[in-house]
Design a protein around this motif. Sequence first.
Motif, PDB file in Angstrom:
ATOM      1  N   ARG A  43       0.799  -1.219   0.000  1.00  0.00           N
ATOM      2  CA  ARG A  43       0.000   0.000   0.000  1.00  0.00           C
ATOM      3  C   ARG A  43       0.836   1.276   0.000  1.00  0.00           C
ATOM      4  O   ARG A  43       0.365   2.342  -0.378  1.00  0.00           O
ATOM      5  CB  ARG A  43      -0.921   0.009   1.222  1.00  0.00           C
ATOM      6  CG  ARG A  43      -1.903   1.136   1.166  1.00  0.00           C
ATOM      7  CD  ARG A  43      -2.835   1.183   2.353  1.00  0.00           C
ATOM      8  NE  ARG A  43      -3.750   2.268   2.174  1.00  0.00           N
ATOM      9  CZ  ARG A  43      -3.425   3.538   2.344  1.00  0.00           C
ATOM     10  NH1 ARG A  43      -2.224   3.869   2.723  1.00  0.00           N
ATOM     11  NH2 ARG A  43      -4.306   4.492   2.132  1.00  0.00           N
ATOM     12  N   ARG A  46       1.031   3.690  -3.081  1.00  0.00           N
ATOM     13  CA  ARG A  46      -0.164   4.428  -3.474  1.00  0.00           C
ATOM     14  C   ARG A  46      -0.798   5.192  -2.312  1.00  0.00           C
ATOM     15  O   ARG A  46      -1.931   5.651  -2.404  1.00  0.00           O
ATOM     16  CB  ARG A  46      -1.179   3.488  -4.108  1.00  0.00           C
ATOM     17  CG  ARG A  46      -1.615   2.358  -3.254  1.00  0.00           C
ATOM     18  CD  ARG A  46      -2.542   1.396  -4.007  1.00  0.00           C
ATOM     19  NE  ARG A  46      -2.706   0.156  -3.288  1.00  0.00           N
ATOM     20  CZ  ARG A  46      -3.580  -0.040  -2.299  1.00  0.00           C
ATOM     21  NH1 ARG A  46      -4.363   0.926  -1.928  1.00  0.00           N
ATOM     22  NH2 ARG A  46      -3.642  -1.212  -1.710  1.00  0.00           N
ATOM     23  N   GLN A  53      -6.988   8.212  -1.172  1.00  0.00           N
ATOM     24  CA  GLN A  53      -5.923   7.402  -0.580  1.00  0.00           C
ATOM     25  C   GLN A  53      -5.179   8.179   0.509  1.00  0.00           C
ATOM     26  O   GLN A  53      -4.816   7.625   1.550  1.00  0.00           O
ATOM     27  CB  GLN A  53      -4.944   6.927  -1.653  1.00  0.00           C
ATOM     28  CG  GLN A  53      -5.510   5.920  -2.614  1.00  0.00           C
ATOM     29  CD  GLN A  53      -5.809   4.595  -1.950  1.00  0.00           C
ATOM     30  OE1 GLN A  53      -5.183   4.197  -0.977  1.00  0.00           O
ATOM     31  NE2 GLN A  53      -6.795   3.899  -2.478  1.00  0.00           N
TER      32      GLN A  53
END
Length: 100
Positions: A43, A46, A53
């Motif tokens: 993760r 991003r 996000q």
Amino acid sequence: KTLFWSFLLLMLSMTIWATIAVDVINPIVADLEASGKWVGCERCSRAFASIFQANITIWQTIVAGDSWGVLAVPIIEAEPFSAFIFAGSLMTLMFGVLNL
């Protein structure tokens, strides 16, 4: 009623910091990803790619207090000025909004 407005203010503050983070921190994250900094973190590359996000990441690191060492510390070590964004969002959210 008060809880609703506090949550709305929290989300607004997080979104403002997320917008700043996408513009400033996402290029740093891309450089760190290209250099292979986060091999085991799927993760991390991003985390600041979009405002959504970035909101999730700010919630995770600032509000929940999780993954500072995985995400924020390498970014601050790579570009020390980014500490102002993390510290600013921390102070705004923890001391300003969550103490309402």
